[in-house]
Design a protein around this motif. Sequence first.
Motif, PDB file in Angstrom:
ATOM      1  N   ALA A  82      11.426   7.475   7.378  1.00 53.01           N
ATOM      2  CA  ALA A  82      12.693   6.770   7.168  1.00 53.01           C
ATOM      3  C   ALA A  82      13.770   7.275   8.129  1.00 53.01           C
ATOM      4  CB  ALA A  82      13.142   6.938   5.718  1.00 53.01           C
ATOM      5  N   LYS A  83      13.849   8.591   8.286  1.00 53.98           N
ATOM      6  CA  LYS A  83      14.896   9.184   9.131  1.00 53.98           C
ATOM      7  C   LYS A  83      14.636   8.963  10.618  1.00 53.98           C
ATOM      8  CE  LYS A  83      14.391  13.302   7.451  1.00 53.98           C
ATOM      9  NZ  LYS A  83      14.553  14.767   7.341  1.00 53.98           N
TER      10      LYS A  83
ATOM     11  N   GLU B 195      13.311   4.043   0.813  1.00 55.39           N
ATOM     12  CA  GLU B 195      14.183   3.292   1.717  1.00 55.39           C
ATOM     13  C   GLU B 195      13.472   3.022   3.050  1.00 55.39           C
ATOM     14  OE1 GLU B 195      18.089   4.856   2.222  1.00 55.39           O
ATOM     15  OE2 GLU B 195      18.567   4.782   0.073  1.00 55.39           O
ATOM     16  N   GLY B 196      12.670   3.952   3.490  1.00 61.18           N
ATOM     17  CA  GLY B 196      11.901   3.737   4.717  1.00 61.18           C
ATOM     18  C   GLY B 196      10.877   2.635   4.559  1.00 61.18           C
ATOM     19  N   ILE B 197      10.205   2.615   3.423  1.00 58.69           N
ATOM     20  CA  ILE B 197       9.220   1.559   3.157  1.00 58.69           C
ATOM     21  C   ILE B 197       9.920   0.203   3.055  1.00 58.69           C
ATOM     22  CG2 ILE B 197       7.503   0.708   1.509  1.00 58.69           C
ATOM     23  CD1 ILE B 197       7.025   3.704   0.771  1.00 58.69           C
ATOM     24  N   GLN B 198      11.119   0.199   2.433  1.00 54.53           N
ATOM     25  CA  GLN B 198      11.866  -1.053   2.334  1.00 54.53           C
ATOM     26  C   GLN B 198      12.334  -1.513   3.711  1.00 54.53           C
ATOM     27  OE1 GLN B 198      12.226  -2.960  -0.483  1.00 54.53           O
ATOM     28  NE2 GLN B 198      12.952  -4.458   1.018  1.00 54.53           N
TER      29      GLN B 198
ATOM     30  N   ILE C  31      17.543   6.066   8.988  1.00 51.12           N
ATOM     31  CA  ILE C  31      18.209   6.004   7.695  1.00 51.12           C
ATOM     32  C   ILE C  31      18.807   7.373   7.396  1.00 51.12           C
ATOM     33  CG2 ILE C  31      17.866   5.675   5.215  1.00 51.12           C
ATOM     34  CD1 ILE C  31      15.568   3.749   5.942  1.00 51.12           C
ATOM     35  N   PRO C  32      20.112   7.451   7.112  1.00 53.24           N
ATOM     36  CA  PRO C  32      20.738   8.761   6.843  1.00 53.24           C
ATOM     37  C   PRO C  32      20.188   9.380   5.554  1.00 53.24           C
ATOM     38  CG  PRO C  32      22.290   6.966   6.430  1.00 53.24           C
ATOM     39  CD  PRO C  32      21.089   6.353   7.076  1.00 53.24           C
ATOM     40  N   GLU C  33      20.047  10.705   5.567  1.00 52.74           N
ATOM     41  CA  GLU C  33      19.438  11.390   4.423  1.00 52.74           C
ATOM     42  C   GLU C  33      20.452  12.015   3.479  1.00 52.74           C
ATOM     43  OE1 GLU C  33      17.318  15.039   5.304  1.00 52.74           O
ATOM     44  OE2 GLU C  33      18.279  15.130   7.281  1.00 52.74           O
TER      45      GLU C  33
ATOM     46  N   LEU D 243       0.830  -1.203   0.000  1.00 53.66           N
ATOM     47  CA  LEU D 243       0.000   0.000   0.000  1.00 53.66           C
ATOM     48  C   LEU D 243       0.865   1.254   0.000  1.00 53.66           C
ATOM     49  CD1 LEU D 243      -2.734   1.521   0.403  1.00 53.66           C
ATOM     50  CD2 LEU D 243      -2.386   1.225   2.865  1.00 53.66           C
ATOM     51  N   TYR D 244       1.912   1.280   0.814  1.00 51.35           N
ATOM     52  CA  TYR D 244       2.736   2.478   0.933  1.00 51.35           C
ATOM     53  C   TYR D 244       3.498   2.786  -0.352  1.00 51.35           C
ATOM     54  CZ  TYR D 244       1.740   2.762   5.937  1.00 51.35           C
ATOM     55  OH  TYR D 244       1.120   2.906   7.150  1.00 51.35           O
ATOM     56  N   ARG D 245       3.874   1.752  -1.089  1.00 52.93           N
ATOM     57  CA  ARG D 245       4.539   2.003  -2.368  1.00 52.93           C
ATOM     58  C   ARG D 245       3.580   2.623  -3.387  1.00 52.93           C
ATOM     59  NH1 ARG D 245       7.152  -3.230  -1.129  1.00 52.93           N
ATOM     60  NH2 ARG D 245       9.282  -2.763  -0.444  1.00 52.93           N
ATOM     61  N   HIS D 246       2.296   2.445  -3.167  1.00 54.97           N
ATOM     62  CA  HIS D 246       1.295   3.041  -4.058  1.00 54.97           C
ATOM     63  C   HIS D 246       0.976   4.487  -3.691  1.00 54.97           C
ATOM     64  CE1 HIS D 246      -0.493  -0.033  -6.839  1.00 54.97           C
ATOM     65  NE2 HIS D 246       0.296  -0.796  -6.108  1.00 54.97           N
ATOM     66  N   ILE D 247       1.159   4.865  -2.439  1.00 52.98           N
ATOM     67  CA  ILE D 247       0.669   6.181  -2.015  1.00 52.98           C
ATOM     68  C   ILE D 247       1.765   7.148  -1.571  1.00 52.98           C
ATOM     69  CG2 ILE D 247      -1.530   5.145  -1.280  1.00 52.98           C
ATOM     70  CD1 ILE D 247      -0.632   5.532   1.647  1.00 52.98           C
ATOM     71  N   TYR D 248       3.021   6.710  -1.460  1.00 52.41           N
ATOM     72  CA  TYR D 248       4.032   7.537  -0.809  1.00 52.41           C
ATOM     73  C   TYR D 248       4.271   8.862  -1.527  1.00 52.41           C
ATOM     74  CZ  TYR D 248       7.652   6.513  -4.282  1.00 52.41           C
ATOM     75  OH  TYR D 248       8.371   6.436  -5.443  1.00 52.41           O
TER      76      TYR D 248
END
Length: 386
Positions: A308-309, A327-330, A314-316, A292-297
């Motif tokens: 993500a951060k 990367e956050g969704i992954q 996850i470094p930005e 779902l998140y890959r469809h709406i991000y």
Amino acid sequence: MNPFIYEYPVKTFFGVGSVGKHLGTLLRGYGENILLAYGGGSIKKNGIYEELTAILRESGKRVTEFSDIMPNPAYRKVQEGAELVRRHQIDFILAAGGGSVIDCCKIVAAQAKLEQDIWEMEFTKHQYPDIWVPMGAVVTASGTGAEMNNGAVITNEEKKIKAGVLGACADFAVLDPAYTLSLPMEQVISGAFDTLSHCMETYFGKPEEICLSDEIGESVMRNTIRNIRILRNDPQSMTARSELMWASAMGENGILKIGKITDFQAHQLEHQLGAYTDCNHGKGLAVIHPVLYRHIYRNHAARFARFAKEVWNIPEEGKTEETLALEGIQALADFIREIGLPTSFTEMGITEESVLRAVADSSNISAGCCKKLSREEMFEILKECL
């Protein structure tokens, strides 16, 4: 942040030994006839039933038992419980279990006081109960936060609808982390992921600008992720179990939702999936969320990048907003795999596209989702989950 009115009615007693310390005193304020509600009987195997019934006897209560409440509580079970309450003139309902038992009892408590059918009342007339039989909750499995509010998820098997129904709010909730020790680890992890899901579904709602509720939510998400990992490595960790139990309550006591219009599109899809397949709630959410998140991000890219951060650390540096969001969704997808939850419906034994079509056609469309999904898009999302 949107304007709000906040009230928190549930008195909470938290900690190891809290049932023995507080329950007897709490019960003094109610009548003699008690409905003791529980699920499939696990509380009779782990000693919780004996502890509760001993306290009830010592408190001079007459007990009527309401057992075999299923993991996805059915509306017919609600009606069965309401009839018990009326027949035995129950003064107080004690729900001993996880979200399913507590949800069922919230609607039993309201239906027992109503002359009309509560489902038709809420979904046809858009009227809601304001009176119910008093109830309390002894939480034996955390994750749903059901003890914190008056919302319940009930499956109407005849209508093929699994939906939120409003009922009673518990007068008190007793949370003893030691009660979760006898649960299968799979159930504990599934419940904890439901907590994470509640936080995400609130976090990705509206408005888009960051607020205090969101920053608290980030902390609860980090805490939940950390303690799931600790518990996977040390199943006896009472510290981790305590943190997860309180995180569950925080996810649904309204604090994270202050000033927010929540999303909960993943929950809407999973609820209908449960209506058609009776699947495990936490597992269904684990499969749906990353897809779902890959469809709406893209419609909320800044928030997903912050997720993500702030949640996954996850470094930005040197990354675009879109790259960071993905990367956050992954990271979420990798975490789901790491903790042993399913990553596809096929792993859950759900393989029929016709079922997914029915789910897409009957799911609620969330007003708080950053992208208003069409039925076809929901169907595509569900097919990708296979």
